[in-house]
Design an enzyme around this catalytic site. Sequence first.
Site, PDB file in Angstrom:
ATOM      1  N   ASP A  81      -1.970   3.851  -4.248  1.00  0.00           N
ATOM      2  CA  ASP A  81      -2.735   3.077  -3.284  1.00  0.00           C
ATOM      3  C   ASP A  81      -2.388   1.594  -3.285  1.00  0.00           C
ATOM      4  O   ASP A  81      -2.060   1.028  -2.256  1.00  0.00           O
ATOM      5  CB  ASP A  81      -4.248   3.263  -3.504  1.00  0.00           C
ATOM      6  CG  ASP A  81      -5.047   2.722  -2.330  1.00  0.00           C
ATOM      7  OD1 ASP A  81      -4.652   2.980  -1.178  1.00  0.00           O
ATOM      8  OD2 ASP A  81      -6.048   2.027  -2.557  1.00  0.00           O
ATOM      9  N   GLY A  89      -3.814   9.603   6.038  1.00  0.00           N
ATOM     10  CA  GLY A  89      -4.050  11.007   6.319  1.00  0.00           C
ATOM     11  C   GLY A  89      -2.821  11.878   6.310  1.00  0.00           C
ATOM     12  O   GLY A  89      -2.908  13.079   6.594  1.00  0.00           O
ATOM     13  N   LYS A 112      -0.008  11.197   1.295  1.00  0.00           N
ATOM     14  CA  LYS A 112       0.857  10.476   0.346  1.00  0.00           C
ATOM     15  C   LYS A 112       0.475  10.788  -1.098  1.00  0.00           C
ATOM     16  O   LYS A 112       1.338  11.020  -1.940  1.00  0.00           O
ATOM     17  CB  LYS A 112       0.767   8.968   0.606  1.00  0.00           C
ATOM     18  CG  LYS A 112       1.293   8.538   1.969  1.00  0.00           C
ATOM     19  CD  LYS A 112       1.281   7.039   2.130  1.00  0.00           C
ATOM     20  CE  LYS A 112      -0.130   6.483   2.201  1.00  0.00           C
ATOM     21  NZ  LYS A 112      -0.860   6.928   3.396  1.00  0.00           N
ATOM     22  N   HIS A 120       0.844  -1.192   0.000  1.00  0.00           N
ATOM     23  CA  HIS A 120       0.000   0.000   0.000  1.00  0.00           C
ATOM     24  C   HIS A 120       0.876   1.237   0.000  1.00  0.00           C
ATOM     25  O   HIS A 120       1.795   1.359   0.824  1.00  0.00           O
ATOM     26  CB  HIS A 120      -0.914   0.005   1.231  1.00  0.00           C
ATOM     27  CG  HIS A 120      -1.744   1.246   1.355  1.00  0.00           C
ATOM     28  ND1 HIS A 120      -2.793   1.526   0.502  1.00  0.00           N
ATOM     29  CD2 HIS A 120      -1.664   2.292   2.209  1.00  0.00           C
ATOM     30  CE1 HIS A 120      -3.330   2.687   0.850  1.00  0.00           C
ATOM     31  NE2 HIS A 120      -2.660   3.173   1.878  1.00  0.00           N
ATOM     32  N   ARG A 146      17.502  10.257  15.086  1.00  0.00           N
ATOM     33  CA  ARG A 146      17.624  11.428  14.219  1.00  0.00           C
ATOM     34  C   ARG A 146      18.700  11.216  13.157  1.00  0.00           C
ATOM     35  O   ARG A 146      18.528  11.584  11.999  1.00  0.00           O
ATOM     36  CB  ARG A 146      17.954  12.660  15.065  1.00  0.00           C
ATOM     37  CG  ARG A 146      18.090  13.926  14.252  1.00  0.00           C
ATOM     38  CD  ARG A 146      18.258  15.146  15.134  1.00  0.00           C
ATOM     39  NE  ARG A 146      18.433  16.352  14.340  1.00  0.00           N
ATOM     40  CZ  ARG A 146      18.547  17.574  14.855  1.00  0.00           C
ATOM     41  NH1 ARG A 146      18.497  17.749  16.175  1.00  0.00           N
ATOM     42  NH2 ARG A 146      18.719  18.617  14.074  1.00  0.00           N
TER      43      ARG A 146
END
Length: 316
Positions: A184, A163, A166, A145, A251
């Site tokens: 998708d 949300g 992408k 996906h 990081r």
Amino acid sequence: MSNTVSAQALFDEFADALQWHWIAGRDAFSRRFDQRAVQSARASADLVGYLNYIHPFRAQVLGEKEIQYLTNATQADCVRRVTRITELEPPVLILADGQQAPQALLDLCEQAQIPMFATHESSSYVIDVMRNYLFKLFAASTTLHGVFMDILGVGVLITGESGLGKSELGLELITRGHGLVADDVVDVVQINQNALEGKCPQLLQNLLEVRGIGLLDIRAIFGETAVRRRMRLRMIVHLVRQESMERNYDRLPHEPLTENVLGVPVRKAIIQVMAGRNIAVLVEAAVRNYILQLRGIHTYEEFTQRQRLAMNSSID
């Protein structure tokens, strides 16, 4: 590896390329590769090769040396060697190098209902052609996906939580000259031991869904150069929220991140999504950095070396 192929389909597939003839076992046109062999095969090499009594259930190829082995012995030994072939349960026997099959082998194929093809092509060529075909036929596959893009010639899968934008990111990258492969749903297949290829399901080809707008036909809007049919999957860019970044990722990772897809490690980059960040530029930068690493330029390692030299010089 859930596919299979019959002897008839295999014969038809290479009728032109190998110019072979069906010389025995014609009634066994529906004979197939044993499902146990297909499921346990680590590679297409396990499904086709030279005559070998310790590799059952695979297509056995008989070249000049194999025919000599079956015929240059006492009559009893020749019969025994030919008879043992039935224990291998091969889906097909392939006579290559323009060899002539001994009558005992032809009789065996008729009795045991084993299809036998004959070609003048070299046995090594036959094996190479069939391995390539069988690897694609029985290749491991999965569905992922995300938004699959061609970015700077690199196949990049953009993933992340729902949300995070992408598809909107994909649309911005398209406006910057990159290409869409799939949105998708991405069908991924292993094309060799170390390579994956992704493409779009036919139903969704050229389409990109953007919330609030709906489906966009990228090919119709941006032109033919804005879409790709398929790409090698070389990189995954994973979008995360700030809390996920702080909780799960360093990081400055000491080692390049990877994600296993069908057992193949794929380079992975993590990008934190925040208001005001230009994510498209960050994705391009991540891809450019990956390309540099392919060329042997590792910025983090160079920085570490500079730091080490600076520390040593200060001590001195």
